[in-house]
Scaffold this motif. Structure first.
Motif, PDB file in Angstrom:
ATOM      1  N   THR A   1       0.831  -1.200   0.000  1.00 51.18           N
ATOM      2  CA  THR A   1       0.000   0.000   0.000  1.00 51.18           C
ATOM      3  C   THR A   1       0.867   1.252   0.000  1.00 51.18           C
ATOM      4  O   THR A   1       0.641   2.182  -0.781  1.00 51.18           O
ATOM      5  CB  THR A   1      -0.924  -0.002   1.232  1.00 51.18           C
TER       6      THR A   1
ATOM      7  N   SER B   1       1.425   3.704  -3.290  1.00 54.82           N
ATOM      8  CA  SER B   1       0.989   5.087  -3.098  1.00 54.82           C
ATOM      9  C   SER B   1       2.149   6.043  -3.304  1.00 54.82           C
ATOM     10  O   SER B   1       1.981   7.145  -3.844  1.00 54.82           O
ATOM     11  CB  SER B   1       0.426   5.285  -1.692  1.00 54.82           C
TER      12      SER B   1
ATOM     13  N   ARG C   1      -6.083   9.207  -0.316  1.00 52.36           N
ATOM     14  CA  ARG C   1      -6.958   8.690  -1.360  1.00 52.36           C
ATOM     15  C   ARG C   1      -6.315   7.515  -2.076  1.00 52.36           C
ATOM     16  O   ARG C   1      -6.959   6.494  -2.338  1.00 52.36           O
ATOM     17  CB  ARG C   1      -7.268   9.833  -2.338  1.00 52.36           C
TER      18      ARG C   1
ATOM     19  N   GLY D   1      -6.478   4.302  -0.069  1.00 53.34           N
ATOM     20  CA  GLY D   1      -7.805   3.706   0.039  1.00 53.34           C
ATOM     21  C   GLY D   1      -8.382   3.259  -1.285  1.00 53.34           C
ATOM     22  O   GLY D   1      -9.378   2.555  -1.324  1.00 53.34           O
ATOM     23  N   GLU D   2      -7.770   3.699  -2.385  1.00 57.45           N
ATOM     24  CA  GLU D   2      -8.309   3.354  -3.697  1.00 57.45           C
ATOM     25  C   GLU D   2      -8.173   1.852  -3.923  1.00 57.45           C
ATOM     26  O   GLU D   2      -7.104   1.283  -3.784  1.00 57.45           O
ATOM     27  CB  GLU D   2      -7.558   4.136  -4.773  1.00 57.45           C
ATOM     28  N   THR D   3      -9.294   1.224  -4.246  1.00 54.94           N
ATOM     29  CA  THR D   3      -9.351  -0.226  -4.233  1.00 54.94           C
ATOM     30  C   THR D   3      -9.312  -0.834  -5.617  1.00 54.94           C
ATOM     31  O   THR D   3      -8.460  -1.662  -5.952  1.00 54.94           O
ATOM     32  CB  THR D   3     -10.669  -0.681  -3.584  1.00 54.94           C
TER      33      THR D   3
ATOM     34  N   ALA E   1      -6.316  -2.809   0.259  1.00 49.88           N
ATOM     35  CA  ALA E   1      -7.663  -2.730  -0.304  1.00 49.88           C
ATOM     36  C   ALA E   1      -7.838  -3.732  -1.442  1.00 49.88           C
ATOM     37  O   ALA E   1      -8.880  -4.386  -1.566  1.00 49.88           O
ATOM     38  CB  ALA E   1      -7.942  -1.313  -0.796  1.00 49.88           C
TER      39      ALA E   1
ATOM     40  N   THR F   1      -5.426   5.413   6.871  1.00 47.63           N
ATOM     41  CA  THR F   1      -5.941   6.569   6.125  1.00 47.63           C
ATOM     42  C   THR F   1      -6.384   7.673   7.081  1.00 47.63           C
ATOM     43  O   THR F   1      -6.235   8.850   6.773  1.00 47.63           O
ATOM     44  CB  THR F   1      -7.130   6.186   5.229  1.00 47.63           C
TER      45      THR F   1
ATOM     46  N   PRO G   1     -11.785   4.979   3.351  1.00 45.19           N
ATOM     47  CA  PRO G   1     -11.768   4.310   2.050  1.00 45.19           C
ATOM     48  C   PRO G   1     -13.116   3.652   1.757  1.00 45.19           C
ATOM     49  O   PRO G   1     -13.757   3.112   2.658  1.00 45.19           O
ATOM     50  CB  PRO G   1     -10.682   3.244   2.209  1.00 45.19           C
ATOM     51  N   SER G   2     -13.519   3.701   0.479  1.00 46.67           N
ATOM     52  CA  SER G   2     -14.859   3.213   0.147  1.00 46.67           C
ATOM     53  C   SER G   2     -15.005   1.722   0.426  1.00 46.67           C
ATOM     54  O   SER G   2     -16.093   1.246   0.736  1.00 46.67           O
ATOM     55  CB  SER G   2     -15.184   3.532  -1.307  1.00 46.67           C
TER      56      SER G   2
END
Lengths: 321, 299
Positions: free
Chosen positions: A85, A89, A243, A246-248, A273, A302, B133-134
């Motif tokens: 991660t 990132s 962001r 957390g972007e999956t 994620a 996050t 996070p979504s």
């Protein structure tokens, strides 16, 4: 502001008592609505932690320090995904930060008004495209063409002493670098829009003073715009980092699902994620609980990054205000 | 003579040519780098949009938009009709839930709370919530809703709840920003006429801010409609049309994801078609949002 007139006509007094009750009810209703934020956040933390507890208890601290993730042997170490991660990132930031600063400078300092409007519109467009579409492009176009290109630039670069290891084999289409590049496209609009706002608050007088002293445009930017905006830009970068972590979906499609902790750009890796998205459907029992645990770790990471960003941005705002 | 020479020298020093070559080079270099940065963002965006258009247009037709999902992803044919229906139902429900709640919360923050500690805390927490996070929203709804209801929990309702959690902080933030733009004179004029505070908010303040609130809400809807992660473990899977909130459902974003992951040529084609459909939907919403906002600023 909220004090009502002291004297009211007698015939209105009754109606006013009713409306005061309505007033109170409305205030309480809106208070309740705003408190849902608190309730939901609390529930998120409590319910995910509770479901992840079996995995946490089984692995102890090893959950975040061990890199061994083997669900069928009951080993759940998340370190490879935490590492992945941060690594992916970081790659995204390496692409996105210079690009965002450049675009923000273009919009604020270089472009004539019509071009500025078009550029802003295009950045909004970039922000509006769903991340799964970038993921689709990444997996079916970019990742297919990338290996040849990676090999072409990787082979000579791996000869660099010290740094060369990052460019070594394998040359996978689905890799840290591919995922980092796609993530960079996703976070560039966010960093750009905050950076642009920060640049715009540079006092006109300072910029004009620099130009009047004979500075070139670049010297004016370095002498007036950058010193004024440092904190704001750092905040914007941290928000972009939050962001990206957390972007999956885009990452899940192009990172390659290989749990490893080598600093190799062209190798397949995995992120928190992405691993959740790819494995959750088939997981049961402790495995599922461990995947929810990955979510808890991601949530914590996050939040820390976003808190730091908010603190820096608001301090910068106070100083500028 | 001497005076004019001095004037010439002064003029010379103000001339562009008096800037040393090194400084001029650095300035030119910086300008070039700015254009490179611009290209970095624009070229991939152009590529993505071109691929979506060229690949998508070859796939999308009336049958594709209305037929049911294929039984197996590797098979050619089959449509995305149920996924369109699912996206509309799920996003619609999330909107009905989060927009009124978010507007009310923002009303408290700006009209009642102001700078009191409760409002400060809520404002802070909604910033925190916007950064969650979504996929964590998806896990959250899975743990509090789906797990409690067994297999029946996988539904459009669960997906809508997850999207609503995602939208709430966005709606709160944009609405509060819009309420801040409503001039205080409007509120004072209403109070001067003897109007109660709640009536003032409902009949004066909110209508004045309505275009801005609408455009903010539409942007949140557009964001939610494109989200995949919160739906992955909450909506289940359905090949048939399901216009209700109960029972498993399908969505455009999750269809793109699963087809892209499957990787068969037929599946990739279907993913491009679904991507084109989703982008048209999302960009349509954000364009409407921008038009509404533009209408506001003109007045």
């Amino acid at each position: 502001m909220s004090t009502s007139p002291a004297v009211a006509p007698a015939e209105r007094r009754l109606a006013r008592r009713g409306s005061r009750r309505a007033d109170d009810a409305f205030r309480l209703l809106s208070l309740a609505a705003s408190l849902t934020v608190l309730v939901v956040l609390g529930l998120i933390a409590w319910s995910t932690t509770k479901e992840a507890l079996p995995a946490f208890q089984e692995e102890g601290l090893g959950f975040v320090t061990s890199a061994r993730w083997a669900p069928n042997e009951g080993a759940f170490g998340a370190w490879a995904f935490v590492f992945g991660t941060f690594f992916v990132s970081f790659i995204a930031l390496v692409f996105a930060v210079p690009a965002s600063i450049g675009i923000a400078l273009f919009i604020t300092e270089l472009a004539p008004a019509p071009v500025r409007r078009v550029t802003t519109f295009v950045m909004d467009l970039l922000a509006a495209v769903p991340s799964v579409v970038f993921g689709l492009w990444g997996v079916s176009v970019l990742a297919v063409r990338a290996p040849g290109f990676y090999e072409a630039i990787g082979s000579p670069l791996s000869a660099i002493p010290g740094l060369g290891g990052a460019f070594e084999e394998p040359f996978n289409g689905k890799s840290f670098l591919t995922a980092g590049f796609i993530l960079a496209l996703l976070i560039t609009p966010i960093i750009t829009s905050i950076t642009r706002d920060v640049f715009e608050t540079t006092p006109r007088g300072q910029k004009e003073a620099a130009l009047a002293l004979g500075a070139t445009r670049w010297e004016m930017i370095r002498g007036a715009v950058f010193p004024h905006s440092r904190a704001g830009v750092i905040g914007a970068v941290l928000l972009g980092l939050g962001r990206a972590m957390g972007e999956t979906i885009a990452a899940a499609l192009v990172i390659g699902a290989g749990a490893q902790t080598g600093l190799r750009l062209f190798a397949s890796g995995d992120a928190l994620a992405a691993r959740i998205a790819n494995e959750f459907g088939e997981a049961t029992g402790t495995w599922r609980s461990a995947l929810i645990g990955l979510g808890v770790v991601l949530f914590g990471m996050t939040i820390l990054v976003n808190l730091a960003a908010t603190a820096i941005v608001s301090r910068a705002g106070r100083k500028a205000g | 003579m001497a005076a004019s020479a001095q004037a010439a020298a002064t003029r010379g020093s103000l001339n562009r040519s008096s800037i040393s070559p090194g400084r001029r080079l650095r300035n030119a270099l910086a300008t070039v780098l700015i254009y490179v940065a611009l290209t970095f963002a624009l070229v991939p965006l152009g590529f993505v949009l071109w691929y979506v258009l060229s690949k998508g247009l070859g796939v999308v037709d009336a049958a594709f938009l209305t037929e049911e999902l294929p039984a197996q992803v590797r098979r050619a044919r089959g449509g995305i009709g149920p996924a369109i229906a699912g996206t509309l139902v799920i996003t619609g429900f999330a909107t009905l839930l989060s927009v009124p709640l978010g507007i009310l919360a923002a009303v408290y923050l700006h009209e009642y709370g102001g700078s009191n500690p409760v409002a400060g805390l809520v404002r802070f927490l909604s910033n925190v919530m916007a950064g969650v996070p979504s996929i964590v929203m998806g896990l959250f709804i899975f743990t509090v809703f789906v797990l409690r209801r067994g297999q029946g929990g996988l539904s459009g309702l669960a997906g809508g709840l997850a999207l609503a959690c995602l939208m709430l902080p966005i709606v709160i933030r944009s609405t509060e920003a819009m309420l801040r733009l409503v001039p205080n004179e409007l509120r004072e004029a209403a109070y001067a006429l003897g109007t109660s505070k709640s009536r003032t908010i409902l009949t004066v303040v909110l209508p004045a801010a309505l275009p801005g609130i609408t455009s903010g809400a539409l942007l949140a809807v557009a964001r939610a409609a494109g989200e995949t992660a919160p739906l992955l473990f909450t909506i289940g899977a359905s090949r048939q049309y399901n216009w209700s909130l109960g029972g498993p459902n399908a969505a455009l974003s999750t269809q793109i994801f699963s087809n892209a992951q499957a990787g068969f040529p037929a599946a990739i084609d279907r993913a491009w078609g679904a991507a084109l459909t989703l982008i048209v939907l999302v960009l349509g919403l954000s364009t409407v949002a921008r038009l509404v906002a533009a209408r506001l600023t003109v007045r």
